[in-house]
Design a protein around this motif. Structure first.
Motif, PDB file in Angstrom:
ATOM      1  N   THR A  44     -23.004  11.773 -10.224  1.00 55.79           N
ATOM      2  CA  THR A  44     -22.191  10.681 -10.747  1.00 55.79           C
ATOM      3  C   THR A  44     -20.702  11.009 -10.726  1.00 55.79           C
ATOM      4  O   THR A  44     -19.872  10.126 -10.903  1.00 55.79           O
ATOM      5  N   MET A  45     -20.358  12.280 -10.490  1.00 54.31           N
ATOM      6  CA  MET A  45     -18.946  12.672 -10.464  1.00 54.31           C
ATOM      7  C   MET A  45     -18.374  12.636  -9.051  1.00 54.31           C
ATOM      8  O   MET A  45     -17.227  13.017  -8.834  1.00 54.31           O
ATOM      9  N   GLN A  46     -19.157  12.155  -8.085  1.00 56.89           N
ATOM     10  CA  GLN A  46     -18.710  12.110  -6.703  1.00 56.89           C
ATOM     11  C   GLN A  46     -18.630  10.663  -6.226  1.00 56.89           C
ATOM     12  O   GLN A  46     -19.382   9.808  -6.683  1.00 56.89           O
ATOM     13  N   ILE A  47     -17.707  10.441  -5.274  1.00 55.76           N
ATOM     14  CA  ILE A  47     -17.590   9.101  -4.691  1.00 55.76           C
ATOM     15  C   ILE A  47     -17.108   9.238  -3.250  1.00 55.76           C
ATOM     16  O   ILE A  47     -16.100   9.897  -2.978  1.00 55.76           O
ATOM     17  N   PRO A  48     -17.835   8.659  -2.289  1.00 54.18           N
ATOM     18  CA  PRO A  48     -17.373   8.676  -0.901  1.00 54.18           C
ATOM     19  C   PRO A  48     -16.062   7.904  -0.764  1.00 54.18           C
ATOM     20  O   PRO A  48     -15.879   6.854  -1.379  1.00 54.18           O
ATOM     21  N   VAL A  49     -15.168   8.417   0.065  1.00 49.99           N
ATOM     22  CA  VAL A  49     -13.824   7.846   0.136  1.00 49.99           C
ATOM     23  C   VAL A  49     -13.823   6.413   0.667  1.00 49.99           C
ATOM     24  O   VAL A  49     -12.987   5.593   0.261  1.00 49.99           O
ATOM     25  N   ASP A  50     -14.756   6.092   1.568  1.00 49.96           N
ATOM     26  CA  ASP A  50     -14.785   4.718   2.085  1.00 49.96           C
ATOM     27  C   ASP A  50     -15.212   3.731   1.007  1.00 49.96           C
ATOM     28  O   ASP A  50     -14.725   2.589   0.956  1.00 49.96           O
ATOM     29  N   ILE A  51     -16.113   4.169   0.123  1.00 52.44           N
ATOM     30  CA  ILE A  51     -16.540   3.312  -0.982  1.00 52.44           C
ATOM     31  C   ILE A  51     -15.422   3.158  -2.003  1.00 52.44           C
ATOM     32  O   ILE A  51     -15.180   2.055  -2.523  1.00 52.44           O
ATOM     33  N   GLY A  71      -5.700   6.605   0.847  1.00 56.31           N
ATOM     34  CA  GLY A  71      -4.823   5.544   1.328  1.00 56.31           C
ATOM     35  C   GLY A  71      -5.082   5.170   2.775  1.00 56.31           C
ATOM     36  O   GLY A  71      -4.995   3.997   3.152  1.00 56.31           O
ATOM     37  N   GLY A  72      -5.425   6.154   3.608  1.00 54.80           N
ATOM     38  CA  GLY A  72      -5.746   5.859   4.997  1.00 54.80           C
ATOM     39  C   GLY A  72      -6.988   4.995   5.120  1.00 54.80           C
ATOM     40  O   GLY A  72      -7.039   4.055   5.923  1.00 54.80           O
ATOM     41  N   HIS A  73      -7.995   5.294   4.313  1.00 54.93           N
ATOM     42  CA  HIS A  73      -9.202   4.457   4.310  1.00 54.93           C
ATOM     43  C   HIS A  73      -8.907   3.077   3.725  1.00 54.93           C
ATOM     44  O   HIS A  73      -9.489   2.077   4.167  1.00 54.93           O
ATOM     45  N   ALA A  74      -8.023   3.023   2.736  1.00 55.60           N
ATOM     46  CA  ALA A  74      -7.651   1.723   2.175  1.00 55.60           C
ATOM     47  C   ALA A  74      -6.942   0.867   3.226  1.00 55.60           C
ATOM     48  O   ALA A  74      -7.168  -0.350   3.304  1.00 55.60           O
ATOM     49  N   LEU A  75      -6.101   1.493   4.039  1.00 50.51           N
ATOM     50  CA  LEU A  75      -5.412   0.756   5.099  1.00 50.51           C
ATOM     51  C   LEU A  75      -6.423   0.207   6.105  1.00 50.51           C
ATOM     52  O   LEU A  75      -6.327  -0.962   6.518  1.00 50.51           O
ATOM     53  N   THR A  76      -7.381   1.020   6.495  1.00 50.84           N
ATOM     54  CA  THR A  76      -8.423   0.564   7.418  1.00 50.84           C
ATOM     55  C   THR A  76      -9.183  -0.625   6.829  1.00 50.84           C
ATOM     56  O   THR A  76      -9.470  -1.607   7.527  1.00 50.84           O
ATOM     57  N   ARG A  77      -9.484  -0.536   5.556  1.00 53.79           N
ATOM     58  CA  ARG A  77     -10.207  -1.623   4.887  1.00 53.79           C
ATOM     59  C   ARG A  77      -9.355  -2.894   4.831  1.00 53.79           C
ATOM     60  O   ARG A  77      -9.849  -3.995   5.105  1.00 53.79           O
ATOM     61  N   LEU A  78      -8.095  -2.764   4.490  1.00 50.52           N
ATOM     62  CA  LEU A  78      -7.200  -3.913   4.439  1.00 50.52           C
ATOM     63  C   LEU A  78      -7.084  -4.593   5.801  1.00 50.52           C
ATOM     64  O   LEU A  78      -7.082  -5.824   5.899  1.00 50.52           O
ATOM     65  N   LEU A  80       0.842  -1.194   0.000  1.00 49.29           N
ATOM     66  CA  LEU A  80       0.000   0.000   0.000  1.00 49.29           C
ATOM     67  C   LEU A  80       0.875   1.241   0.000  1.00 49.29           C
ATOM     68  O   LEU A  80       1.843   1.331   0.761  1.00 49.29           O
ATOM     69  N   THR A  81       0.532   2.207  -0.859  1.00 46.38           N
ATOM     70  CA  THR A  81       1.176   3.514  -0.809  1.00 46.38           C
ATOM     71  C   THR A  81       0.110   4.580  -0.553  1.00 46.38           C
ATOM     72  O   THR A  81      -1.077   4.347  -0.773  1.00 46.38           O
ATOM     73  N   GLY A  82       0.569   5.746  -0.078  1.00 45.47           N
ATOM     74  CA  GLY A  82      -0.363   6.832   0.188  1.00 45.47           C
ATOM     75  C   GLY A  82      -1.157   6.665   1.469  1.00 45.47           C
ATOM     76  O   GLY A  82      -2.195   7.295   1.644  1.00 45.47           O
ATOM     77  N   ALA A  83      -0.665   5.841   2.398  1.00 46.60           N
ATOM     78  CA  ALA A  83      -1.438   5.520   3.606  1.00 46.60           C
ATOM     79  C   ALA A  83      -1.585   6.705   4.548  1.00 46.60           C
ATOM     80  O   ALA A  83      -2.450   6.685   5.429  1.00 46.60           O
ATOM     81  N   THR A  84      -0.773   7.749   4.397  1.00 47.13           N
ATOM     82  CA  THR A  84      -0.930   8.940   5.243  1.00 47.13           C
ATOM     83  C   THR A  84      -1.942   9.922   4.648  1.00 47.13           C
ATOM     84  O   THR A  84      -2.237  10.946   5.248  1.00 47.13           O
ATOM     85  N   GLY A  85      -2.461   9.607   3.478  1.00 47.78           N
ATOM     86  CA  GLY A  85      -3.448  10.464   2.833  1.00 47.78           C
ATOM     87  C   GLY A  85      -4.863   9.982   3.073  1.00 47.78           C
ATOM     88  O   GLY A  85      -5.104   8.986   3.768  1.00 47.78           O
ATOM     89  N   ASN A  86      -5.814  10.672   2.477  1.00 49.52           N
ATOM     90  CA  ASN A  86      -7.231  10.391   2.694  1.00 49.52           C
ATOM     91  C   ASN A  86      -7.634   9.028   2.141  1.00 49.52           C
ATOM     92  O   ASN A  86      -8.091   8.141   2.883  1.00 49.52           O
TER      93      ASN A  86
END
Length: 231
Positions: free
Chosen positions: A189-196, A13-20, A5-11
């Protein structure tokens, strides 16, 4: 399953880390970062490597060793020229040179002994066209150049099918979880929640995809479905 994972200190990437961290199928996470995670992550799953600019650009042996056994990567690291003190050259180095270095490492040192390709989920942006020759009005040169870069990444994967599986995600406006729409963005349609978005990126890295380019609506559908499965 081991993932990078890269970018884990960002928005994103941080959510991706939580998901992982929430997925039992993911047993090891190697975070490649330019700075320490804040707050620190207390999990035996996570190994964090703090890399200098040069180490991100050309991987030293410790990075090559850390990547061994990884099935894939979720790449969310990027840089906007206007937010990068060194300007466009440094932003381009981070946004293009760094992921190219990971591709180079994977091709030279395939992480999986099984011979399966390394699944690289690369996060780009909704402004980047599929065709680098497309007629564009806003930030045309930058968008065309990035489109050319992505074509090159895809060609590398096509030329090395047993080593690299590249999937490109192109989200538009990334919103906070459960925030609803923004009055400044008239098209939902141009928006996406970061957790999704994070759930979509992680699900693609874990389970793969025959589709190699994901636009905003496709990412939303994939992310929503992934979250339903683990609710």
């Amino acid at each position: 399953m081991k993932l990078i994972l890269t970018g884990a200190t960002g928005n994103t990437g941080g959510h991706a880390l939580t998901r992982l961290l929430s997925l039992p199928a993911v047993t090891e996470i190697v975070v490649l970062s330019r700075r320490a995670l804040s707050p620190p992550v207390d999990s035996a799953k996570v190994t964090t490597l703090i890399l200098t600019d040069e180490e991100f650009y050309k991987h030293p042996p410790r990075v090559v060793e850390a990547i061994k056994g990884a099935s894939g990567a979720v790449w969310t690291l990027g840089a906007l020229p206007e937010r990068t003190p060194e300007g466009m050259e440094k932003a381009w180095r981070i946004g293009v040179g760094y992921p190219q270095a990971l591709i180079n490492t994977v091709l030279a040192n395939p992480p999986l002994e099984s011979g399966e390709p390394f699944r690289f989920v690369f996060t780009s942006g909704g402004l980047i066209p599929e065709d680098p020759n497309a007629s564009l009005w806003i930030m045309a040169s930058m968008r065309q150049q990035m489109s050319t870069v992505l074509q090159g990444f895809h060609k590398t994967a096509t030329d090395n099918p047993t080593k690299l599986d590249l999937i490109v995600a192109k989200p538009w406006f990334i919103r906070p979880p459960n925030s609803g729409g923004s009055i400044f963005t008239p098209f939902p349609t141009m928006q996406i929640p970061v957790d999704i978005l994070a759930a979509a990126l992680v699900d693609i890295a874990v389970n793969g995809s025959s589709e190699k380019n994901f636009r905003n609506e496709e990412l939303k559908a994939r992310g929503v479905e992934a979250l339903k499965k683990t609710a």
